[in-house]
Design a protein around this motif. Structure first.
Motif, PDB file in Angstrom:
ATOM      1  N   GLU A  57      53.685   4.481 -34.371  1.00 24.92           N
ATOM      2  CA  GLU A  57      53.817   3.306 -33.517  1.00 24.92           C
ATOM      3  C   GLU A  57      53.179   2.097 -34.188  1.00 24.92           C
ATOM      4  N   ASN A  58      53.599   0.917 -33.747  1.00 20.46           N
ATOM      5  CA  ASN A  58      53.071  -0.326 -34.288  1.00 20.46           C
ATOM      6  C   ASN A  58      51.685  -0.579 -33.704  1.00 20.46           C
ATOM      7  N   LEU A  59      50.662  -0.546 -34.530  1.00 20.93           N
ATOM      8  CA  LEU A  59      49.287  -0.778 -34.086  1.00 20.93           C
ATOM      9  C   LEU A  59      48.885  -2.241 -34.161  1.00 20.93           C
ATOM     10  N   GLY A  60      49.824  -3.113 -34.513  1.00 20.13           N
ATOM     11  CA  GLY A  60      49.479  -4.505 -34.690  1.00 20.13           C
ATOM     12  C   GLY A  60      48.885  -4.758 -36.066  1.00 20.13           C
ATOM     13  N   ILE A  61      48.634  -6.023 -36.354  1.00 20.57           N
ATOM     14  CA  ILE A  61      48.138  -6.387 -37.679  1.00 20.57           C
ATOM     15  C   ILE A  61      46.750  -5.797 -37.959  1.00 20.57           C
ATOM     16  N   PRO A  62      45.767  -6.022 -37.082  1.00 20.09           N
ATOM     17  CA  PRO A  62      44.440  -5.468 -37.413  1.00 20.09           C
ATOM     18  C   PRO A  62      44.427  -3.947 -37.402  1.00 20.09           C
ATOM     19  N   GLY A  63      45.153  -3.325 -36.462  1.00 24.09           N
ATOM     20  CA  GLY A  63      45.185  -1.866 -36.420  1.00 24.09           C
ATOM     21  C   GLY A  63      45.816  -1.279 -37.667  1.00 24.09           C
ATOM     22  N   GLY A  64      46.927  -1.870 -38.116  1.00 26.34           N
ATOM     23  CA  GLY A  64      47.583  -1.400 -39.333  1.00 26.34           C
ATOM     24  C   GLY A  64      46.703  -1.572 -40.552  1.00 26.34           C
ATOM     25  N   ARG A  65      46.022  -2.706 -40.637  1.00 27.81           N
ATOM     26  CA  ARG A  65      45.145  -2.928 -41.788  1.00 27.81           C
ATOM     27  C   ARG A  65      43.944  -1.990 -41.766  1.00 27.81           C
ATOM     28  N   ASN A  66      43.435  -1.683 -40.589  1.00 25.82           N
ATOM     29  CA  ASN A  66      42.326  -0.725 -40.514  1.00 25.82           C
ATOM     30  C   ASN A  66      42.738   0.648 -41.042  1.00 25.82           C
ATOM     31  N   VAL A  67      43.969   1.052 -40.750  1.00 22.88           N
ATOM     32  CA  VAL A  67      44.462   2.320 -41.294  1.00 22.88           C
ATOM     33  C   VAL A  67      44.519   2.244 -42.823  1.00 22.88           C
ATOM     34  N   GLY A  68      44.963   1.116 -43.336  1.00 24.05           N
ATOM     35  CA  GLY A  68      44.992   0.939 -44.785  1.00 24.05           C
ATOM     36  C   GLY A  68      43.613   0.990 -45.404  1.00 24.05           C
ATOM     37  N   ILE A  69      42.627   0.413 -44.714  1.00 17.91           N
ATOM     38  CA  ILE A  69      41.242   0.474 -45.210  1.00 17.91           C
ATOM     39  C   ILE A  69      40.785   1.915 -45.331  1.00 17.91           C
ATOM     40  N   GLU A  70      41.005   2.700 -44.273  1.00 19.42           N
ATOM     41  CA  GLU A  70      40.522   4.084 -44.259  1.00 19.42           C
ATOM     42  C   GLU A  70      41.249   4.960 -45.272  1.00 19.42           C
ATOM     43  N   PRO A 166      39.205  -6.013 -35.386  1.00  8.07           N
ATOM     44  CA  PRO A 166      39.280  -5.570 -33.990  1.00  8.07           C
ATOM     45  C   PRO A 166      40.703  -5.136 -33.631  1.00  8.07           C
ATOM     46  N   GLY A 167      40.943  -3.837 -33.586  1.00  5.07           N
ATOM     47  CA  GLY A 167      42.283  -3.321 -33.415  1.00  5.07           C
ATOM     48  C   GLY A 167      42.965  -3.758 -32.133  1.00  5.07           C
ATOM     49  N   ASP A 168      42.203  -3.913 -31.042  1.00  6.14           N
ATOM     50  CA  ASP A 168      42.807  -4.281 -29.763  1.00  6.14           C
ATOM     51  C   ASP A 168      43.399  -5.683 -29.766  1.00  6.14           C
TER      52      ASP A 168
END
Length: 290
Positions: A57-70, A166-168
């Motif tokens: 699912e689309n987590l949005g910009i910050p959520g997607g980038r956080n996944v990339g960080i991890e 901030p993912g939210d």
């Protein structure tokens, strides 16, 4: 310094994404490992050696980038700094990565670098892409208080110390939230005019959710980060500025809907910045009331 790159995509710009990855691969110095996150969409065919993560699912910009960080270990610990690049951008110069390495190595308190975004055809940098109030001269590098989300480099020690995006928030103001937390922890942010990302000129309002997200996240930004005394001042100034800009009726309605939502819904953990950080932001030219 070891660099990585995080790129999120909806899978709808395969040619631009491949061109961006080619420009990352052509950077001088050591190889930059790239991770492409499919944000609720399949990742198109990519060059060999590029790591991919596909989210259901689309987590949005910050959520997607956080996944990339991890993908680079906890808080990106496998590398020293991460480049965050829009999937329709392009690094036209081959020395950008080396300039990042030099800047971080020269200044141990430099935590974030904001690149200059320029239109590939005209070379023009929009005022909104200069992250300071005095934006008339985009060719002037300076210390700043925020950064551009799709054209930057972040030292991973910053992420380990203050947390990720901030993912939210999903979209809008996530960079300023991270910037304020970084500044409060003693890190600095530079805008560098000589580090360029080519990106087509667009209007942020092209996103259907723009006005609602901007207003909601503005409230969350204040509630999460500002001393209680400054919260109504900051939001009052932005309310007046929004009305003064005379947006269309539907846009204004969406904005006020988002503004109400920002007060009605949880904003995440509240960690008000120190008053010395408020003074520091003021000395840098952008007090946290505007």
């Amino acid at each position: 310094m070891k660099l990585g790159a995080v790129i999120i995509t909806m899978g709808n710009r395969p040619d631009e994404l491949r061109a961006l990855l080619d420009s990352v691969a052509k950077q001088d110095g050591d190889r930059i490992e790239a991770v492409v996150v499919g944000n609720g969409a399949p990742v198109p065919d990519l060059p060999a050696g590029v790591r991919t993560v596909e989210l259901p699912e689309n987590l949005g910009i910050p959520g997607g980038r956080n996944v990339g960080i991890e993908a680079f270990g906890p808080s990106g610990a496998d590398v020293d700094a991460l480049l965050f690049l829009d999937d329709d951008g392009l690094l036209p110069l081959t020395d950008t990565a080396e300039l990042c390495r030099e800047a971080f190595e020269r200044d141990p308190k430099l935590g974030i670098i904001s690149f200059r975004i320029a239109d590939p055809d005209t070379g023009v940098t929009q005022r909104r892409h200069v992250p300071r109030l005095r934006a008339a001269d985009p060719m002037r590098s300076s210390r700043v208080t925020t950064f551009l989300g799709g054209a930057n480099a972040v030292r991973t020690r910053v992420l380990a110390e203050v947390g990720g995006l901030p993912g939210d928030f999903f979209y809008a103001h996530e960079e300023t939230d991270l910037a304020w937390r970084a500044l409060d922890a003693g890190w600095m942010i530079d805008y560098r005019a000589d580090m360029v990302l080519h990106h087509p000129t667009t209007a942020p309002s092209r996103h259907a959710v723009y006005h609602r997200m901007v207003a909601r996240n503005r409230v969350w930004l204040a509630r999460r980060n500002l001393p209680a005394l400054l919260v109504p001042v900051y939001l009052g100034v932005w309310l007046l500025l929004t009305v003064a800009r005379k947006p269309s009726g539907p846009a204004l309605k969406a904005w006020f809907g988002g503004f109400r939502e920002g007060w009605a819904k949880p904003c995440g953990p509240r960690r008000p910045m120190k008053w010395r950080t408020v003074w520091r932001l003021t000395r840098l030219g952008r007090p946290p009331v505007i």
